[in-house]
Design a protein around this motif. Structure first.
Motif, PDB file in Angstrom:
ATOM      1  N   ARG A   1       0.831  -1.207   0.000  1.00  0.00           N
ATOM      2  CA  ARG A   1       0.000   0.000   0.000  1.00  0.00           C
ATOM      3  C   ARG A   1       0.862   1.253   0.000  1.00  0.00           C
ATOM      4  NH1 ARG A   1      -2.920  -2.358   4.320  1.00  0.00           N
ATOM      5  NH2 ARG A   1      -2.205  -0.654   5.669  1.00  0.00           N
ATOM      6  N   GLN A   2       1.887   1.248   0.806  1.00  0.00           N
ATOM      7  CA  GLN A   2       2.760   2.412   0.888  1.00  0.00           C
ATOM      8  C   GLN A   2       3.525   2.626  -0.414  1.00  0.00           C
ATOM      9  OE1 GLN A   2       5.127   1.549   4.364  1.00  0.00           O
ATOM     10  NE2 GLN A   2       3.558   2.318   5.780  1.00  0.00           N
ATOM     11  N   ARG A   3       3.993   1.529  -1.038  1.00  0.00           N
ATOM     12  CA  ARG A   3       4.713   1.658  -2.320  1.00  0.00           C
ATOM     13  C   ARG A   3       3.803   2.235  -3.401  1.00  0.00           C
ATOM     14  NH1 ARG A   3       7.159  -3.760  -4.307  1.00  0.00           N
ATOM     15  NH2 ARG A   3       7.604  -2.390  -6.085  1.00  0.00           N
ATOM     16  N   VAL A   4       2.574   1.717  -3.480  1.00  0.00           N
ATOM     17  CA  VAL A   4       1.644   2.188  -4.508  1.00  0.00           C
ATOM     18  C   VAL A   4       1.287   3.648  -4.269  1.00  0.00           C
ATOM     19  CG1 VAL A   4      -0.691   1.930  -5.405  1.00  0.00           C
ATOM     20  CG2 VAL A   4       0.712  -0.093  -5.029  1.00  0.00           C
ATOM     21  N   SER A   5       0.970   4.007  -3.030  1.00  0.00           N
ATOM     22  CA  SER A   5       0.599   5.388  -2.731  1.00  0.00           C
ATOM     23  C   SER A   5       1.737   6.348  -3.017  1.00  0.00           C
ATOM     24  CB  SER A   5       0.163   5.506  -1.261  1.00  0.00           C
ATOM     25  OG  SER A   5      -0.977   4.712  -1.007  1.00  0.00           O
ATOM     26  N   ALA A   6       2.956   5.952  -2.650  1.00  0.00           N
ATOM     27  CA  ALA A   6       4.109   6.829  -2.894  1.00  0.00           C
ATOM     28  C   ALA A   6       4.364   6.993  -4.388  1.00  0.00           C
ATOM     29  CB  ALA A   6       5.341   6.264  -2.199  1.00  0.00           C
ATOM     30  N   ALA A   7       4.244   5.902  -5.146  1.00  0.00           N
ATOM     31  CA  ALA A   7       4.483   5.989  -6.590  1.00  0.00           C
ATOM     32  C   ALA A   7       3.418   6.839  -7.274  1.00  0.00           C
ATOM     33  CB  ALA A   7       4.522   4.589  -7.193  1.00  0.00           C
ATOM     34  N   LEU A   8       2.149   6.655  -6.910  1.00  0.00           N
ATOM     35  CA  LEU A   8       1.082   7.458  -7.516  1.00  0.00           C
ATOM     36  C   LEU A   8       1.243   8.935  -7.170  1.00  0.00           C
ATOM     37  CD1 LEU A   8      -2.063   5.197  -6.983  1.00  0.00           C
ATOM     38  CD2 LEU A   8      -0.986   5.780  -9.159  1.00  0.00           C
ATOM     39  N   ALA A   9       1.603   9.227  -5.923  1.00  0.00           N
ATOM     40  CA  ALA A   9       1.808  10.623  -5.537  1.00  0.00           C
ATOM     41  C   ALA A   9       2.960  11.244  -6.311  1.00  0.00           C
ATOM     42  CB  ALA A   9       2.058  10.714  -4.030  1.00  0.00           C
ATOM     43  N   THR A  10       4.013  10.487  -6.527  1.00  0.00           N
ATOM     44  CA  THR A  10       5.156  11.007  -7.282  1.00  0.00           C
ATOM     45  C   THR A  10       4.778  11.268  -8.737  1.00  0.00           C
ATOM     46  OG1 THR A  10       6.649   9.750  -5.844  1.00  0.00           O
ATOM     47  CG2 THR A  10       7.545  10.571  -7.919  1.00  0.00           C
ATOM     48  N   LEU A  11       4.061  10.336  -9.343  1.00  0.00           N
ATOM     49  CA  LEU A  11       3.640  10.532 -10.736  1.00  0.00           C
ATOM     50  C   LEU A  11       2.669  11.705 -10.856  1.00  0.00           C
ATOM     51  CD1 LEU A  11       3.036   6.819 -11.817  1.00  0.00           C
ATOM     52  CD2 LEU A  11       4.926   8.285 -12.526  1.00  0.00           C
ATOM     53  N   ALA A  12       1.756  11.835  -9.893  1.00  0.00           N
ATOM     54  CA  ALA A  12       0.754  12.899  -9.972  1.00  0.00           C
ATOM     55  C   ALA A  12       1.353  14.284  -9.758  1.00  0.00           C
ATOM     56  CB  ALA A  12      -0.352  12.650  -8.951  1.00  0.00           C
ATOM     57  N   THR A  13       2.455  14.373  -9.054  1.00  0.00           N
ATOM     58  CA  THR A  13       3.059  15.680  -8.785  1.00  0.00           C
ATOM     59  C   THR A  13       4.140  16.058  -9.782  1.00  0.00           C
ATOM     60  OG1 THR A  13       4.566  14.600  -7.216  1.00  0.00           O
ATOM     61  CG2 THR A  13       2.564  15.614  -6.323  1.00  0.00           C
ATOM     62  N   GLN A  14       4.763  15.074 -10.443  1.00  0.00           N
ATOM     63  CA  GLN A  14       5.919  15.375 -11.284  1.00  0.00           C
ATOM     64  C   GLN A  14       5.805  14.879 -12.717  1.00  0.00           C
ATOM     65  OE1 GLN A  14       9.562  14.061  -9.328  1.00  0.00           O
ATOM     66  NE2 GLN A  14       8.648  14.350  -7.300  1.00  0.00           N
ATOM     67  N   GLY A  15       4.769  14.119 -13.038  1.00  0.00           N
ATOM     68  CA  GLY A  15       4.739  13.462 -14.338  1.00  0.00           C
ATOM     69  C   GLY A  15       4.196  14.285 -15.482  1.00  0.00           C
ATOM     70  N   ARG A  16       3.445  15.359 -15.215  1.00  0.00           N
ATOM     71  CA  ARG A  16       2.778  16.089 -16.296  1.00  0.00           C
ATOM     72  C   ARG A  16       3.763  16.677 -17.294  1.00  0.00           C
ATOM     73  NH1 ARG A  16      -1.390  20.162 -13.463  1.00  0.00           N
ATOM     74  NH2 ARG A  16      -1.842  20.590 -15.654  1.00  0.00           N
ATOM     75  N   SER A  17       4.798  17.319 -16.799  1.00  0.00           N
ATOM     76  CA  SER A  17       5.700  18.057 -17.678  1.00  0.00           C
ATOM     77  C   SER A  17       6.607  17.156 -18.516  1.00  0.00           C
ATOM     78  CB  SER A  17       6.568  19.021 -16.852  1.00  0.00           C
ATOM     79  OG  SER A  17       7.324  18.297 -15.895  1.00  0.00           O
ATOM     80  N   VAL A  18       6.733  15.886 -18.140  1.00  0.00           N
ATOM     81  CA  VAL A  18       7.630  14.981 -18.886  1.00  0.00           C
ATOM     82  C   VAL A  18       6.849  13.926 -19.654  1.00  0.00           C
ATOM     83  CG1 VAL A  18       9.553  15.340 -17.318  1.00  0.00           C
ATOM     84  CG2 VAL A  18       7.922  13.514 -16.844  1.00  0.00           C
ATOM     85  N   GLY A  19       5.521  14.077 -19.758  1.00  0.00           N
ATOM     86  CA  GLY A  19       4.740  13.185 -20.602  1.00  0.00           C
ATOM     87  C   GLY A  19       4.344  11.884 -19.960  1.00  0.00           C
ATOM     88  N   VAL A  20       4.130  11.876 -18.647  1.00  0.00           N
ATOM     89  CA  VAL A  20       3.633  10.689 -17.948  1.00  0.00           C
ATOM     90  C   VAL A  20       2.351  11.094 -17.230  1.00  0.00           C
ATOM     91  CG1 VAL A  20       4.087   8.899 -16.237  1.00  0.00           C
ATOM     92  CG2 VAL A  20       5.962   9.782 -17.647  1.00  0.00           C
ATOM     93  N   GLY A  21       1.232  10.556 -17.663  1.00  0.00           N
ATOM     94  CA  GLY A  21      -0.058  10.897 -17.089  1.00  0.00           C
ATOM     95  C   GLY A  21      -0.668   9.726 -16.350  1.00  0.00           C
ATOM     96  N   VAL A  22      -1.589  10.023 -15.448  1.00  0.00           N
ATOM     97  CA  VAL A  22      -2.269   9.007 -14.644  1.00  0.00           C
ATOM     98  C   VAL A  22      -3.769   9.182 -14.819  1.00  0.00           C
ATOM     99  CG1 VAL A  22      -2.648   8.040 -12.352  1.00  0.00           C
ATOM    100  CG2 VAL A  22      -0.398   8.955 -12.958  1.00  0.00           C
ATOM    101  N   MET A  23      -4.458   8.080 -15.108  1.00  0.00           N
ATOM    102  CA  MET A  23      -5.923   8.046 -15.100  1.00  0.00           C
ATOM    103  C   MET A  23      -6.339   6.943 -14.148  1.00  0.00           C
ATOM    104  SD  MET A  23      -8.686   7.398 -18.200  1.00  0.00           S
ATOM    105  CE  MET A  23      -8.540   9.046 -18.872  1.00  0.00           C
ATOM    106  N   ALA A  24      -6.947   7.331 -13.042  1.00  0.00           N
ATOM    107  CA  ALA A  24      -7.301   6.383 -11.991  1.00  0.00           C
ATOM    108  C   ALA A  24      -8.808   6.336 -11.815  1.00  0.00           C
ATOM    109  CB  ALA A  24      -6.627   6.770 -10.674  1.00  0.00           C
ATOM    110  N   ALA A  25      -9.343   5.123 -11.638  1.00  0.00           N
ATOM    111  CA  ALA A  25     -10.774   4.920 -11.425  1.00  0.00           C
ATOM    112  C   ALA A  25     -10.992   4.242 -10.084  1.00  0.00           C
ATOM    113  CB  ALA A  25     -11.358   4.069 -12.548  1.00  0.00           C
ATOM    114  N   LEU A  26     -12.077   4.630  -9.404  1.00  0.00           N
ATOM    115  CA  LEU A  26     -12.385   4.051  -8.104  1.00  0.00           C
ATOM    116  C   LEU A  26     -13.873   4.141  -7.833  1.00  0.00           C
ATOM    117  CD1 LEU A  26     -11.572   6.499  -5.202  1.00  0.00           C
ATOM    118  CD2 LEU A  26     -11.556   7.210  -7.564  1.00  0.00           C
ATOM    119  N   GLN A  27     -14.318   3.411  -6.796  1.00  0.00           N
ATOM    120  CA  GLN A  27     -15.716   3.431  -6.400  1.00  0.00           C
ATOM    121  C   GLN A  27     -15.954   4.295  -5.171  1.00  0.00           C
ATOM    122  OE1 GLN A  27     -17.470  -0.466  -6.016  1.00  0.00           O
ATOM    123  NE2 GLN A  27     -16.319  -1.294  -7.737  1.00  0.00           N
ATOM    124  N   ASP A  28     -15.021   4.290  -4.234  1.00  0.00           N
ATOM    125  CA  ASP A  28     -15.189   4.989  -2.969  1.00  0.00           C
ATOM    126  C   ASP A  28     -14.249   6.188  -2.931  1.00  0.00           C
ATOM    127  OD1 ASP A  28     -15.598   5.837  -0.402  1.00  0.00           O
ATOM    128  OD2 ASP A  28     -15.241   3.896   0.552  1.00  0.00           O
TER     129      ASP A  28
END
Length: 475
Positions: A356-383
């Motif tokens: 859980r910690q690895r996934v959360s840390a990786a998603l947070a890193t991509l969401a904060t730094q990935g836009r300018s270098v061409g790495v985007g995140v599309m996440a889907a959830l229910q809750d």
């Protein structure tokens, strides 16, 4: 003994017994007849000038017919009127869209103004509490303009001095029911002016078949469906991150597969890659050939794939530093879209705390730094609760499909979104009516927009896989 009210007098008291109401006779100031005539004359002249200024063509036509009647008789006036009607009918038949834009919607707006809004304006304002009575005088919000199009009426209103937007958003149900509409949405035009939108019909009532695959490779915005006003829905995926929330069966898969379908030409050209995380093993596994090995379903594999995406992002950032501030897709540095279906399972429900910690840390890193270098995140959830996804505010663009509770709407789209008309908790649970229907709030526009994504069937996904594998075999 008695407090004298403004404009009232304590004389002529009828009774002061305990069981009898106190009655006052208001002071009456008689206005001279001459002053009254001047006031009404001024109102008439100003209304006439305003009508000539706002509706010159509508005023010129009856004036011209009246002149013809006086000078040449009623026969010529009726003939000219008949000729104008025939020309308008021919115009409507030969160029329907142009006629509706130039004539039809304006006539409908005038009719709705007279018969619906101005007719009931005072009553609705007073009953809903938007009109204010001070010292015996009623202050009314001003109805400025009515505009119509194919699906809604748009009313421009000037608020009373001292009113806030929230005073109106708290009364959207009153306004909708008062004017006979299903719903009412409120947007701020500028200080003191609001735009009230009353839908007359629902263009999103029926499902939308899968859109054609684009001919030219592009990383976006990709067309994925239709907006409520009939315009195409284009979703930006390059240079942003997208969060999709919705209950089971709300249609989250439509947004995921429509995005993949729109990026397919770019994927074939090597300008885009889609990395898929599918912990449910149901949604994205159907087209895993499209992901070229960048597919994971086991939680440990999902964490490894996210770490790899972070590594790609950091290497690009090191190469781009001091040379460029934005990303342009190339074969050497393609746009990478990380799709995460049911992200809550990886960030909250996964029993392994380390994962859980690895996934959360990786998603947070991509969401904060990935836009300018061409790495985007599309996440889907229910809750969408905070304890489930604590990085939801890192997604600039948010989409709310059918939700179970009204509080969840503001959790996904931001505070006040539901008050402005994003009724995601009212979307129909019937698949034919509500699957793929959502409210979208973009980074560039704070107002929520009602949209519907096209439905991509299993056969459509097979066609996409066959088209993509043809490119692989040709290469």
């Amino acid at each position: 003994m008695f407090k004298r009210l403004p404009g009232d007098e304590a004389r002529n008291l009828v009774s002061t017994t305990p069981d009898t109401a106190v009655v006052f006779r208001p002071a009456v100031v008689k206005t001279p007849v001459f002053v009254t005539l001047v006031i009404y004359g001024w109102r008439f002249v100003s209304a006439l000038v305003r009508a000539l200024w706002r509706h010159p063509i509508a005023c010129a036509i009856p004036a011209l017919l009246g002149v013809l009647w006086v000078l040449y008789g009623w026969q010529l006036a009726v003939s000219v009127l008949g000729f104008v009607v025939l020309v308008l009918l021919a115009f409507a038949f030969l160029a329907r869209d142009c006629f509706a834009r130039l004539v039809g919607w304006r006539l409908l707006a005038w009719w709705r103004l007279v018969w619906v809004y101005r007719r009931h304006w005072r009553a609705v304002m007073e009953v809903s509490g938007l009109a204010k009575r001070i010292n015996g005088r009623v202050y009314m919000p001003r109805l400025l303009r009515v505009a119509c199009d194919g699906w809604a009426d748009r009313i421009t209103v000037r608020m009373l001095g001292g009113q806030a937007v929230k005073d109106w958003t708290d009364r959207t149900d009153n306004l909708a029911q008062g004017f006979g509409a299903v719903s009412c949405r409120i947007g701020l035009i500028k200080g003191g002016r609001l735009l009230l939108t009353f839908p007359r019909s629902d263009p999103l009532a029926s499902s939308i078949p899968a859109l054609p695959i684009p001919d030219q490779p592009s990383v976006g915005p990709v067309e994925i469906g239709k907006q409520e006003d009939g315009r195409p829905l284009r979703l930006k995926v390059h240079g942003t991150h997208v969060l999709i929330a919705g209950a089971t069966g709300a249609g989250k898969g439509s947004f995921l597969w429509d995005t993949i379908r729109g990026l397919l030409p770019a994927m074939r050209a090597g300008l885009a890659e889609v990395w898929a995380l599918d912990p449910k093993l149901m949604e994205l596994s159907f087209g895993r050939e499209l992901f070229q090995g960048r597919y994971a379903s086991d939680p440990a594999d999902c964490a490894d794939l996210l770490d790899e995406a972070v590594s790609v992002m950091q290497k690009r950032a090191a190469r781009f530093a001091g040379l460029q501030r934005s990303h342009t897709p190339t074969v050497e540095d393609p746009f990478v879209l990380v799709l995460v279906d049911e992200v809550a399972f990886l960030t909250a429900y996964q029993p392994d705390k380390q994962l859980r910690q690895r996934v959360s840390a990786a998603l947070a890193t991509l969401a904060t730094q990935g836009r300018s270098v061409g790495v985007g995140v599309m996440a889907a959830l229910q809750d969408p609760r905070k304890e489930v996804v604590n990085i939801r505010n890192l997604f600039p663009d948010k989409i709310a499909l059918r939700l179970d509770e009204s509080e969840q709407v503001d959790m996904v789209l931001g505070d006040g979104a539901r008050d402005r008309g994003a009724l995601a908790d009212h979307i129909s649970p019937i698949p034919e009516l509500g699957a793929g229907v959502a409210y979208m709030r973009l980074e560039t526009s704070p107002e929520p927009v009602r949209v519907r994504a096209a439905y991509v069937s299993d056969d459509d996904i097979r066609q996409m896989v066959a088209l993509f594998t043809e490119r692989e075999e040709a290469a």
